[in-house]
Scaffold this active site. Structure first.
Site, short mmCIF file in Angstrom:
data_model
loop_
_atom_site.label_atom_id
_atom_site.label_comp_id
_atom_site.label_asym_id
_atom_site.label_seq_id
_atom_site.Cartn_x
_atom_site.Cartn_y
_atom_site.Cartn_z
N ASN A 110 -23.04 44.27 -57.54
CA ASN A 110 -23.73 43.42 -58.59
C ASN A 110 -23.44 42.02 -57.84
O ASN A 110 -22.14 41.62 -57.14
CB ASN A 110 -23.02 43.19 -59.76
CG ASN A 110 -21.07 42.66 -60.54
OD1 ASN A 110 -21.49 41.49 -60.26
ND2 ASN A 110 -20.05 43.11 -59.80
N PHE A 114 -20.00 35.81 -63.39
CA PHE A 114 -19.34 35.24 -64.82
C PHE A 114 -20.59 34.25 -65.61
O PHE A 114 -20.03 33.65 -65.68
CB PHE A 114 -18.64 34.27 -64.01
CG PHE A 114 -16.56 35.15 -63.37
CD1 PHE A 114 -17.29 36.42 -63.60
CD2 PHE A 114 -15.99 33.85 -63.36
CE1 PHE A 114 -15.77 36.57 -63.12
CE2 PHE A 114 -14.82 34.33 -63.04
CZ PHE A 114 -15.02 35.73 -62.41
N SER A 173 -13.55 38.38 -58.18
CA SER A 173 -15.01 38.55 -58.37
C SER A 173 -15.60 37.88 -57.50
O SER A 173 -14.89 36.96 -56.36
CB SER A 173 -15.61 37.91 -59.81
OG SER A 173 -16.61 37.73 -58.88
N ASN A 175 -18.03 36.48 -56.50
CA ASN A 175 -19.97 36.43 -57.09
C ASN A 175 -19.25 34.85 -57.42
O ASN A 175 -20.76 34.74 -57.73
CB ASN A 175 -20.70 37.18 -57.51
CG ASN A 175 -20.73 38.54 -56.99
OD1 ASN A 175 -20.89 38.70 -56.07
ND2 ASN A 175 -20.57 39.63 -58.09
N THR A 176 -17.93 34.22 -57.19
CA THR A 176 -17.82 32.86 -57.57
C THR A 176 -17.45 32.49 -56.79
O THR A 176 -16.84 32.84 -56.23
CB THR A 176 -17.14 32.61 -59.17
OG1 THR A 176 -17.97 33.41 -60.01
CG2 THR A 176 -17.14 30.66 -59.60
N LYS A 214 -6.17 41.08 -62.32
CA LYS A 214 -6.99 41.89 -60.97
C LYS A 214 -7.49 41.41 -59.50
O LYS A 214 -7.74 40.29 -59.68
CB LYS A 214 -8.10 42.03 -62.13
CG LYS A 214 -8.77 43.48 -61.47
CD LYS A 214 -10.48 43.05 -62.33
CE LYS A 214 -11.23 44.24 -62.50
NZ LYS A 214 -11.95 44.49 -63.00
N ASN A 243 -10.87 45.34 -57.83
CA ASN A 243 -12.17 44.87 -58.68
C ASN A 243 -13.21 45.26 -57.09
O ASN A 243 -12.73 46.12 -56.36
CB ASN A 243 -12.24 43.33 -58.48
CG ASN A 243 -13.26 42.50 -59.48
OD1 ASN A 243 -14.34 43.11 -59.31
ND2 ASN A 243 -12.88 41.66 -59.53
#
Length: 363
Positions: A110, A114, A173, A175-176, A214, A243
């Site tokens: 993925n 966010f 994460s 993805n940011t 996390k 994560n």
């Protein structure tokens, strides 16, 4: 009943775009269930972070991102649910397509970034269900364009303290852009100081809400030393390990494995479990851990517990195994307690951690 419904619907959902299928699953969970749930084995109850969990199996953040169906998930047998990631302001996340199934590997990539309805919308939903009980944590993040990302986390603590069972500070994460830098050095220290100060201020009116961090599975052991040291120094209540990963194990066979984003599911199991064991031996019982990453069976859940997890979370495996997996895992854990004549799960937490850290690093 659940198995029968899934036998019909899961093949159909797999024909859809993953995000569209996910949306249909959320909508289906808003329909009142007509199933009689099996009571939890009392030996599976866990006390952690000052909370009493009826069983150790949690729904990980990412499924109920906007706090729409936590009670439905609890009724299906989860011991706790984590909603989010929630950001202060609404944001759309990254462009679609941004969720890719890897069916050959039982994995998901993925790159959502966010996507969130924003704090105000999620707060309304959680406030409306606040008297229903059950443990519902809130996974909090920063807006992509925030000038002060640490300030975003502080605002989220202030906003959700009255309704959250616990907080997960998501700084891992992939993805940011730049988010994972919040796990490093002085920035991490400042983050923890400001977040824990916000928690202390809000506790006067809302009570003490546990704060968990996390982390990413891609940290070096030196970086993990620093993260655990900071978490212990600032007296956080726990950590979630871990994560999604930006790494691609050589075992991946699916032709879509090259896609950009965070990898979750079965291929993450070995790395995430090793990181869990490494974290457990460094924490030295200062606080409990939640293990996540690649849990797709009772055997996998038990391995996480033996590596140091007091609780576990799953999500990606549900794509391939369905909701029956919740009860399969709980039944397998009960049988493991029977075989070892254990009074409860806590007797198994971390028993293999030290030995795992002496093994070769997983590839």
């Amino acid at each position: 009943m659940i198995g029968l419904l899934e036998a019909w619907t899961r093949p159909l959902l797999r024909l859809l775009d993953p995000e569209d299928a996910h949306r249909l699953a959320i909508l289906a969970l808003k329909i009142p269930p007509y199933v009689r749930l099996v009571p939890n084995d009392p030996r599976l109850a866990v006390r952690a972070f000052g909370l009493n969990f009826p069983n150790p199996i949690g729904m990980a953040a990412g499924f109920d991102k906007h706090g729409e169906v936590p009670d439905a998930l609890l009724r299906l047998g989860f011991g706790f649910v984590e909603v989010g990631t929630v950001t202060p302001q609404p944001q759309t996340g990254n462009p679609r397509p941004r969720v890719i199934r890897l069916p050959i590997d039982e994995a998901v990539i993925n790159r959502l970034g966010f996507n969130s309805d924003g704090a105000a919308a999620v707060l309304r939903r959680l406030a409306a269900r606040a008297t229903r009980g059950g443990i519902v944590g809130v996974n909090i993040g920063a807006n992509r364009d925030a000038a002060d990302r640490i300030g975003d986390y502080v605002r989220m603590i202030e906003t959700f303290a009255p309704v959250a069972s616990y907080f997960t500070v998501n700084i891992s994460s992939p993805n940011t852009p730049g988010l994972r830098k919040l796990q490093q050095g002085k920035v991490f220290d400042e983050l923890l100081a400001r977040v824990m100060d916000a928690r202390a201020r809000m506790s006067r009116a809302a009570g003490v809400t546990p704060v968990l961090i996390k982390i990413a599975p891609d940290l070096t052991l030196s970086e993990l030393d620093d993260v655990v040291g900071g978490a212990r120094r600032h007296r956080v209540d726990g950590m979630i390990v871990c994560n999604t990963t930006i790494l691609r194990p050589p075992s991946l066979r699916d032709p879509s494995a090259h896609e950009q984003g965070g990898l979750s599911g079965r291929p993450l199991f070995a790395l995430s479990t090793r990181m869990l064991a490494e974290t457990y031996v460094r924490v030295e019982d200062a606080f409990p851990l939640i293990g996540t990453g690649g849990i797709d069976s009772g055997k996998a859940a038990l391995a996480k517990i033996r590596a140091g997890a007091s609780l576990v979370q799953l999500y990606s495996a549900l794509v391939f195994h369905g909701l029956r997996l919740i009860h399969v895992i709980k039944d397998d854990l009960s049988r493991a307690l029977d075989r070892g004549r254990h009074a409860g799960i806590e007797e198994l937490v971390g028993v293999d951690a030290a030995a795992m850290t002496a093994e070769e690093w997983p590839v």
